[in-house]
Design an enzyme around this catalytic site. Structure first.
Site, mmCIF file in Angstrom:
data_model
loop_
_atom_site.group_PDB
_atom_site.id
_atom_site.type_symbol
_atom_site.label_atom_id
_atom_site.label_comp_id
_atom_site.label_asym_id
_atom_site.label_seq_id
_atom_site.Cartn_x
_atom_site.Cartn_y
_atom_site.Cartn_z
ATOM 1 N N CYS A 1 0.845 -1.198 0.000
ATOM 2 C CA CYS A 1 0.000 0.000 0.000
ATOM 3 C C CYS A 1 0.869 1.232 0.000
ATOM 4 C CB CYS A 1 -0.911 -0.004 1.229
ATOM 5 S SG CYS A 1 -1.861 1.503 1.429
ATOM 6 N N GLY A 2 0.566 2.153 -0.897
ATOM 7 C CA GLY A 2 1.349 3.372 -0.971
ATOM 8 C C GLY A 2 0.625 4.590 -0.472
#
Length: 281
Positions: free
Chosen positions: A121-122
């Site tokens: 997840c960014g």
């Protein structure tokens, strides 16, 4: 620089025990992709910690800061340096990078990420939903580049053939930049798909190629909202993914003028937006 692969013992099972094949087991070492934290600091102040595969860290930081709208060119960065640090064995960890912005470049405020960003997840470190959207400096509404379906179809094949670390581990995402005629400009690998994109876009930034008005970005996984946003912020007009896009990714691509291609497998693909850049005849 840290290792990109590691060896760990594994119990290998071939065939189910007790079935007609008889089955077999063997203990052997297995190659794994390394995952380690990288802390990004600006002026000594922690901005983000991301879980990444060591390697091309300078590119990763440039791409991350570009995607966050903190910098727009390599000249916006004065110095990037590794901070001193050692692990339990006394080896340098190379897991902290401190960035000094160029004079006149404002440091990030308000929308800082000050939480852990995993390899999956960014955007999960964002402080609020309003912080997710980063405005691009570039206009993607032009007609170029134009690419044929057959050329697009060749790109994942080229990308896969150049995945050096994937061959030994089977555990990395890849992102590649191509020309409209299918020539590979650069490829980067990482356990996190957003990191792979940051690395390849960071490379382009330091090579003074941003905005990437004539380039095509190809990713080995799905096309999330975040990856579309990174492409838009870097001025990339075409993003192609071997897997599915999300609904928000399609919405952002359509709004921004990005050509978004998904399920790029063999000679088949879905064009979700910007079909004028796909030359059908």
């Amino acid at each position: 620089m840290g290792r990109v692969t590691a060896r760990r013992p594994v119990l290998r099972i071939t065939g189910a025990s007790g079935d007609a094949t008889g089955g077999a087991t063997v203990r052997r070492p297995d190659s794994l992709a390394v995952e380690e934290p990288l802390e990004i600091r600006i002026g000594g102040r922690s901005l983000s910690v991301t879980m990444r595969t060591p390697g091309d860290d300078i590119d990763l930081v440039h791409g991350f800061l570009l995607g966050e709208g903190i910098i727009g060119s390599a000249s916006d960065v004065s110095v990037i340096r590794y901070c001193d640090g050692v692990d339990a064995d006394g080896a340098n960890t190379y897991n902290v990078l401190d960035v000094a912005l160029a004079p006149g470049v404002p440091p990030p405020t308000g929308a800082d990420r000050q939480f852990l960003t995993t390899s999956a997840c960014g955007v999960c470190g964002k402080a609020s939903l309003e912080d997710v959207r980063v405005r691009s400096r570039y206009d993607l509404t032009g007609p170029d580049p134009v690419v044929t379906p057959s050329t697009l179809a060749s790109m994942p094949v080229t990308l896969r053939a150049r995945q050096r670390v994937f061959d030994s581990t089977g555990g990395l995402h890849a992102a590649g930049l191509f020309t409209a005629d299918g020539a590979l400009l650069a490829i980067r690998e990482d356990v996190g798909r957003h990191n792979a994109v940051d690395k390849v876009l960071g490379w382009a930034l330091t090579a003074d190629l941003v905005p990437l008005r004539e380039a095509i970005l190809v990713v080995s996984g799905r096309a999330s909202f975040e990856l579309v946003q990174k492409a838009v912020v870097a001025g990339v007009p075409v993003l192609a993914a071997v897997s599915a896009p999300s609904s928000l990714a399609v919405d952002l691509a359509t709004e921004s003028g990005l050509s978004l291609v998904g399920f790029l497998r063999g000679e088949t693909m879905n064009v979700y937006s910007g079909e004028a850049r796909i030359k059908l005849a």
